[in-house]
Design a protein around this motif. Sequence first.
Motif, mmCIF file in Angstrom:
data_model
loop_
_atom_site.group_PDB
_atom_site.id
_atom_site.type_symbol
_atom_site.label_atom_id
_atom_site.label_comp_id
_atom_site.label_asym_id
_atom_site.label_seq_id
_atom_site.Cartn_x
_atom_site.Cartn_y
_atom_site.Cartn_z
ATOM 1 N N GLY A 82 0.619 -1.272 -0.048
ATOM 2 C CA GLY A 82 -0.003 0.196 0.016
ATOM 3 C C GLY A 82 0.876 1.221 -0.121
ATOM 4 O O GLY A 82 0.381 2.337 0.362
ATOM 5 N N ASP A 83 2.225 1.252 -0.319
ATOM 6 C CA ASP A 83 2.971 2.230 -0.276
ATOM 7 C C ASP A 83 3.130 2.926 -1.581
ATOM 8 O O ASP A 83 4.123 2.516 -2.336
ATOM 9 N N VAL A 84 2.143 3.677 -2.066
ATOM 10 C CA VAL A 84 2.080 3.892 -3.506
ATOM 11 C C VAL A 84 3.168 5.152 -4.056
ATOM 12 O O VAL A 84 4.089 4.700 -5.090
ATOM 13 N N GLU A 85 3.628 5.894 -3.133
ATOM 14 C CA GLU A 85 4.652 6.667 -3.460
ATOM 15 C C GLU A 85 6.216 6.203 -3.512
ATOM 16 O O GLU A 85 6.956 6.355 -4.419
ATOM 17 N N GLU A 86 6.371 5.235 -2.790
ATOM 18 C CA GLU A 86 7.545 4.459 -2.837
ATOM 19 C C GLU A 86 7.698 3.498 -4.104
ATOM 20 O O GLU A 86 8.580 3.320 -4.418
ATOM 21 N N ALA A 87 6.428 2.883 -4.086
ATOM 22 C CA ALA A 87 6.283 2.193 -5.569
ATOM 23 C C ALA A 87 6.691 2.987 -6.651
ATOM 24 O O ALA A 87 7.563 2.486 -7.483
ATOM 25 N N CYS A 88 6.426 3.922 -6.545
ATOM 26 C CA CYS A 88 6.562 4.969 -7.984
ATOM 27 C C CYS A 88 8.003 5.448 -8.123
ATOM 28 O O CYS A 88 8.672 5.275 -9.025
ATOM 29 N N ARG A 89 8.598 5.786 -6.922
ATOM 30 C CA ARG A 89 10.013 5.970 -6.650
ATOM 31 C C ARG A 89 10.969 4.902 -7.135
ATOM 32 O O ARG A 89 11.909 4.929 -7.885
ATOM 33 N N LEU A 90 10.536 3.547 -6.846
ATOM 34 C CA LEU A 90 11.578 2.377 -7.128
ATOM 35 C C LEU A 90 11.103 2.216 -8.640
ATOM 36 O O LEU A 90 12.313 2.000 -9.381
ATOM 37 N N ALA A 91 10.011 2.423 -9.000
ATOM 38 C CA ALA A 91 9.734 1.971 -10.568
ATOM 39 C C ALA A 91 10.404 3.137 -11.397
ATOM 40 O O ALA A 91 11.275 2.722 -12.518
ATOM 41 N N GLU A 92 10.714 4.390 -10.951
ATOM 42 C CA GLU A 92 11.312 5.476 -11.830
ATOM 43 C C GLU A 92 12.954 4.959 -11.723
ATOM 44 O O GLU A 92 13.475 5.177 -12.676
ATOM 45 N N ALA A 93 13.155 4.586 -10.606
ATOM 46 C CA ALA A 93 14.720 4.162 -10.595
ATOM 47 C C ALA A 93 14.934 3.033 -11.314
ATOM 48 O O ALA A 93 15.945 3.026 -11.868
ATOM 49 N N ALA A 94 14.080 1.986 -11.547
ATOM 50 C CA ALA A 94 14.206 1.046 -12.544
ATOM 51 C C ALA A 94 14.241 1.583 -13.919
ATOM 52 O O ALA A 94 15.152 0.948 -14.737
ATOM 53 N N LEU A 95 13.464 2.461 -14.242
ATOM 54 C CA LEU A 95 13.602 3.077 -15.641
ATOM 55 C C LEU A 95 14.790 3.788 -15.710
ATOM 56 O O LEU A 95 15.420 3.802 -16.973
ATOM 57 N N GLY A 96 15.413 4.322 -14.708
ATOM 58 C CA GLY A 96 16.736 5.002 -14.808
ATOM 59 C C GLY A 96 17.793 4.070 -15.442
ATOM 60 O O GLY A 96 18.716 4.324 -15.961
ATOM 61 N N GLU A 97 17.835 2.700 -14.584
ATOM 62 C CA GLU A 97 18.601 1.656 -15.060
ATOM 63 C C GLU A 97 18.517 1.141 -16.447
ATOM 64 O O GLU A 97 19.488 0.978 -17.182
ATOM 65 N N LEU A 98 17.061 1.322 -16.846
ATOM 66 C CA LEU A 98 16.993 0.703 -18.289
ATOM 67 C C LEU A 98 17.302 1.773 -19.417
ATOM 68 O O LEU A 98 17.573 1.380 -20.357
ATOM 69 N N SER A 99 17.516 3.084 -18.743
ATOM 70 C CA SER A 99 17.760 4.124 -19.818
ATOM 71 C C SER A 99 19.363 3.968 -20.081
ATOM 72 O O SER A 99 19.704 4.272 -21.216
ATOM 73 N N ARG A 100 19.945 3.437 -19.091
ATOM 74 C CA ARG A 100 21.409 2.964 -19.259
ATOM 75 C C ARG A 100 21.518 1.757 -19.980
ATOM 76 O O ARG A 100 22.552 1.617 -21.070
#
Length: 265
Positions: free
Chosen positions: A201-219
């Motif tokens: 139920g931690d939506v903001e943390e989920a979004c933060r982690l998903a964005e971090a994953a996208l950061g890795e995928l951009s590399r």
Amino acid sequence: MRETDGTVRERIAGALAESALLAGRIEFFDLRRPDDAAETFVRALQFAGEAEDQLLGAAILAHAAFVPGWAGDREGATERLAASRAYARRGAAPAFMRAWIDAVDAECASRCGDGNGALSLISRAEAELAADDGQHPVPDWMNWFTPVRLAAFKGNTELAAGQVKRARATLGAVLDTLPVTDVKQRSVVLGDLAAAAVAAGDVEEACRLAEAALGELSRTWYATGMDRVRDVRRSLSQWQDQACVRALDDRLYGWATTLNAISLR
């Protein structure tokens, strides 16, 4: 290869088998082309047979199990894994390889809905590594598995089994331990952590982690990592009007990620 025999033929066949195994891994995990990967794994197994390399055969068959396993075909995955274990026994496989085969089996079981069976297999893999006496060397080509990779398998299995608190602890420790250079695996672990945050139920943390994953995928693009992020975004549909979800969408549907995603469909 047809123009050689003896040791030279075996060495050429072994090199072809290793190359085909790598190509199959790229097709399946990086490009998400399972049908192509299945054909490549068959070719790899033919070459391993020419090389008379039991351990390469075991590795190829276990990889081949991912194809039906991820599609929910437990029987198909089990058949390939049974063959993989037979080759591993004949080749006196090191504990390291036996543990990896158990981890593959666990992921297939988890994707086929057998959470308890998957957790048992992970426990067996951990026991294999703990009892390893180092008598049988690990092949040089087997460079895709480490104890921290096993922990990543475990965290994903715990998440699939509904053990959210344990999964978050396991995956958090994995993220702290993974080398910074292990970009593709980091995107997967971050995606799993985001999924665990949604489950908690931690939506903001989920979004933060998903964005971090996208950061890795951009590399480094990795279709398996993007699949994790997409799954997280689907699970956030009831919160899609929240600012953090909209920010995730802005990042998820940028030019680079959208073009990569469309080109692989």
